[in-house]
Design a protein around this motif. Structure first.
Motif, PDB file in Angstrom:
ATOM      1  N   GLY A 122       0.815  -1.208   0.000  1.00 36.99           N
ATOM      2  CA  GLY A 122       0.000   0.000   0.000  1.00 36.99           C
ATOM      3  C   GLY A 122       0.850   1.261   0.000  1.00 36.99           C
ATOM      4  O   GLY A 122       0.539   2.236  -0.695  1.00 36.99           O
ATOM      5  N   ILE A 123       1.935   1.248   0.776  1.00 39.64           N
ATOM      6  CA  ILE A 123       2.852   2.389   0.812  1.00 39.64           C
ATOM      7  C   ILE A 123       3.551   2.547  -0.539  1.00 39.64           C
ATOM      8  O   ILE A 123       3.705   3.663  -1.048  1.00 39.64           O
ATOM      9  CB  ILE A 123       3.870   2.214   1.946  1.00 39.64           C
ATOM     10  N   PHE A 141      -5.494  15.188   2.229  1.00 42.82           N
ATOM     11  CA  PHE A 141      -6.292  14.898   1.045  1.00 42.82           C
ATOM     12  C   PHE A 141      -5.466  15.092  -0.231  1.00 42.82           C
ATOM     13  O   PHE A 141      -5.479  16.176  -0.819  1.00 42.82           O
ATOM     14  CB  PHE A 141      -7.532  15.794   0.996  1.00 42.82           C
ATOM     15  N   PRO A 142      -4.723  14.066  -0.673  1.00 42.65           N
ATOM     16  CA  PRO A 142      -3.990  14.181  -1.937  1.00 42.65           C
ATOM     17  C   PRO A 142      -4.957  14.441  -3.091  1.00 42.65           C
ATOM     18  O   PRO A 142      -6.146  14.120  -3.017  1.00 42.65           O
ATOM     19  CB  PRO A 142      -3.316  12.812  -2.077  1.00 42.65           C
ATOM     20  N   ARG A 171      -7.493  10.070   0.435  1.00 43.58           N
ATOM     21  CA  ARG A 171      -7.162  10.443   1.810  1.00 43.58           C
ATOM     22  C   ARG A 171      -5.870   9.728   2.185  1.00 43.58           C
ATOM     23  O   ARG A 171      -5.714   8.542   1.886  1.00 43.58           O
ATOM     24  CB  ARG A 171      -8.272  10.055   2.788  1.00 43.58           C
ATOM     25  N   ALA A 172      -4.946  10.447   2.776  1.00 44.49           N
ATOM     26  CA  ALA A 172      -3.712   9.832   3.257  1.00 44.49           C
ATOM     27  C   ALA A 172      -3.985   9.180   4.611  1.00 44.49           C
ATOM     28  O   ALA A 172      -4.472   9.830   5.526  1.00 44.49           O
ATOM     29  CB  ALA A 172      -2.611  10.874   3.379  1.00 44.49           C
ATOM     30  N   ARG A 179       4.326   3.392   9.677  1.00 46.22           N
ATOM     31  CA  ARG A 179       4.098   4.784  10.085  1.00 46.22           C
ATOM     32  C   ARG A 179       4.439   5.751   8.955  1.00 46.22           C
ATOM     33  O   ARG A 179       5.035   6.802   9.159  1.00 46.22           O
ATOM     34  CB  ARG A 179       4.848   5.093  11.383  1.00 46.22           C
ATOM     35  N   ARG A 180       4.067   5.341   7.752  1.00 44.73           N
ATOM     36  CA  ARG A 180       4.083   6.186   6.563  1.00 44.73           C
ATOM     37  C   ARG A 180       2.707   6.079   5.916  1.00 44.73           C
ATOM     38  O   ARG A 180       1.930   5.174   6.237  1.00 44.73           O
ATOM     39  CB  ARG A 180       5.169   5.730   5.588  1.00 44.73           C
ATOM     40  N   SER A 181       2.417   6.970   4.998  1.00 49.12           N
ATOM     41  CA  SER A 181       1.056   7.030   4.448  1.00 49.12           C
ATOM     42  C   SER A 181       0.822   5.981   3.361  1.00 49.12           C
ATOM     43  O   SER A 181       1.713   5.666   2.561  1.00 49.12           O
ATOM     44  CB  SER A 181       0.790   8.416   3.854  1.00 49.12           C
TER      45      SER A 181
END
Length: 228
Positions: A122-123, A141-142, A171-172, A179-181
């Motif tokens: 996902g990252i 919000f990208p 949405r991030a 612990r990353r988006s």
């Protein structure tokens, strides 16, 4: 008496170990019965029903009846995002479950976070969308760029429909394991649905694990290539 949101009530609802286990089980995105959630929490059916009533009253769950059974699911994306953030906080401060093993590693590689892809894959997806200029970064919000809309449409996604929805298209979401988006929102869900529908990956039964096949990983890297 102080005014403002009552975070203590929400924290108390989530903080009970049995209720926390139930909420974590619902992060799979599936609606579960009270019997299934009782097994997840290690409590009796009567106790589970009492916990579910409190969670529903607190706005964290929604219950619906189908046939002879009532099913529980998380009330909203916001609840799921809050739980994922709490998992990240717990991991970052050393509050981890003691049992580790292959399944733990599989969860870190790829898993469903309510309705979108999380974990290392996902990252990687989120990073590549940004690197290719298909998303414009934002802390919350990208934004899908024009080039991104063209690429994602070519993949088979209905971008205008996602953009016209009341739900945020992007949405991030902070990933608990790294612990990353990673990418949530309507686009995050649509991309995971596409990967599953095309057979790139499958959900393991009774688990949040998403397992990519070798050919699925090849297709993933072709659709979302690295720069350079």
């Amino acid at each position: 008496m102080k005014d403002g949101p009552d975070i203590a009530r929400i924290a108390a609802l989530i903080g009970d170990p049995a209720r926390a286990n139930m909420l974590t089980a619902l992060m799979s995105g599936k609606a579960l019965t009270a019997t299934e959630l009782a097994a997840e929490a290690g409590v009796t059916l009567q106790t589970a029903s009492a916990h579910l009533a409190k969670l529903e009253d607190g706005g964290l769950l929604q219950m619906r009846r189908q046939g002879r059974h009532k099913y529980a699911s998380l009330a909203s994306d916001q609840v799921a995002e809050t739980l994922e953030a709490l998992m990240g906080l717990a991991a970052g401060t050393g509050h981890l479950r003691t049992r580790t093993g292959p399944r733990d590693q599989a969860l870190r590689e790829a898993r469903v976070c309510y309705n979108h892809l999380a974990g290392d894959m996902g990252i990687l997806l989120y990073d590549r969308l940004l690197a290719q200029g298909w998303l414009r970064d934002d802390p919350e919000f990208p934004v899908v760029t024009d080039a991104g809309a063209r690429h994602l449409t070519a993949l088979g996604l209905d971008i205008p429909s996602l953009q016209s929805s009341r739900r945020p298209i992007c949405r991030a979401c902070l990933d608990w394991s790294e612990r990353r988006s990673h990418l949530a929102g309507g686009l995050g869900q649509a991309l995971l649905d596409l990967m599953l529908a095309r057979g790139w990956a499958r959900r393991l039964p009774d688990s949040r694990v998403i397992q990519f096949s070798p050919s699925g990983k090849t297709a993933f890297h072709r659709a979302f290539p690295a720069m350079g």
